[in-house]
Design an enzyme around this catalytic site. Structure first.
Site, PDB file in Angstrom:
ATOM      1  N   CYS A  56      17.349  94.228 146.313  1.00 43.12           N
ATOM      2  CA  CYS A  56      17.458  92.722 146.308  1.00 43.12           C
ATOM      3  C   CYS A  56      16.865  92.042 147.551  1.00 43.12           C
ATOM      4  CB  CYS A  56      18.919  92.588 146.154  1.00 43.12           C
ATOM      5  SG  CYS A  56      19.637  93.088 147.927  1.00 43.12           S
TER       6      CYS A  56
ATOM      7  N   CYS B 170      18.058  93.536 150.855  1.00 42.37           N
ATOM      8  CA  CYS B 170      17.516  95.012 151.165  1.00 42.37           C
ATOM      9  C   CYS B 170      16.017  94.890 151.309  1.00 42.37           C
ATOM     10  CB  CYS B 170      18.050  95.887 150.254  1.00 42.37           C
ATOM     11  SG  CYS B 170      19.843  96.004 150.087  1.00 42.37           S
TER      12      CYS B 170
ATOM     13  N   HIS C 221      25.169  97.641 150.505  1.00 35.73           N
ATOM     14  CA  HIS C 221      23.988  97.920 149.769  1.00 35.73           C
ATOM     15  C   HIS C 221      23.788  99.360 150.177  1.00 35.73           C
ATOM     16  CE1 HIS C 221      23.131  94.064 147.669  1.00 35.73           C
ATOM     17  NE2 HIS C 221      24.351  94.278 147.499  1.00 35.73           N
TER      18      HIS C 221
ATOM     19  N   GLU D  70      20.769 100.635 150.512  1.00 36.88           N
ATOM     20  CA  GLU D  70      19.776 100.681 151.399  1.00 36.88           C
ATOM     21  C   GLU D  70      20.109 100.193 152.745  1.00 36.88           C
ATOM     22  OE1 GLU D  70      20.102  99.038 148.443  1.00 36.88           O
ATOM     23  OE2 GLU D  70      18.482  98.518 147.628  1.00 36.88           O
TER      24      GLU D  70
HETATM   25 ZN   LIG Z   1      20.496  94.972 148.285  1.00 39.98          ZN
END
Ligand SMILES: [Zn+2]
EC number: 3.5.4.33
Length: 148
Positions: free
Chosen positions: A82, A85, A51, A53
């Protein structure tokens, strides 16, 4: 830079996502310089944890401070993080989180969970969500429209 400028920078980072869902993240040092920027690269890297992040936090930690802590740093993201993260930014000791669109299906910064402000954790970053919300949501809508 104000929070809109920070998210605008994250939107720029998202544009490099290619075949991946366009989500961008940028880590700013306390003085406002960019330490790292990344876009979601799950497809590109074949990595479920890639991801935006996570990639940005990893790179920022190699450039800032004396190890893994990002004390005083700000993470700007185009979409509400999410659970993974949100957990990662708490572990990294990020001081501020600024994000764009809300993510009602997987969001862990207020939508479905609130991982970053859970009082049972010893670190709770300051949060500002919904910054340039429409622009960030448009980015995703345009992407998914072309996918169908
Ligand atoms: Zn994430």
């Amino acid at each position: 830079m104000n929070d809109s400028d920070l998210v605008r920078r994250a939107i720029q980072a998202a544009t490099g996502a290619g075949a991946d869902v366009p989500i961008g993240a940028v880590v700013f040092a306390p003085d406002g310089t960019v330490l790292a920027e990344a876009c979601n690269a799950r497809e590109a890297l074949g990595d479920p944890t890639a991801h935006a992040e996570i990639l940005a936090l990893r790179e920022a930690a190699t450039k800032y401070g004396d190890g893994w802590r990002l004390d005083g740093c700000t993470l700007a993201v185009t979409l509400e993080p999410c659970t993974m993260c949100a957990g990662a930014l708490v572990l990294a000791r990020v001081s501020r989180l600024v994000f764009g669109a809300w993510e009602p299906k997987t969001g862990a910064v207020g939508s479905l969970w609130d991982v970053v402000r859970d009082r049972r954790l010893n670190h709770r970053p300051e949060v500002h969500g919904g910054v340039l919300e429409e622009e960030c949501a448009d980015l995703l809508e345009r992407f998914f429209r072309t996918q169908r």
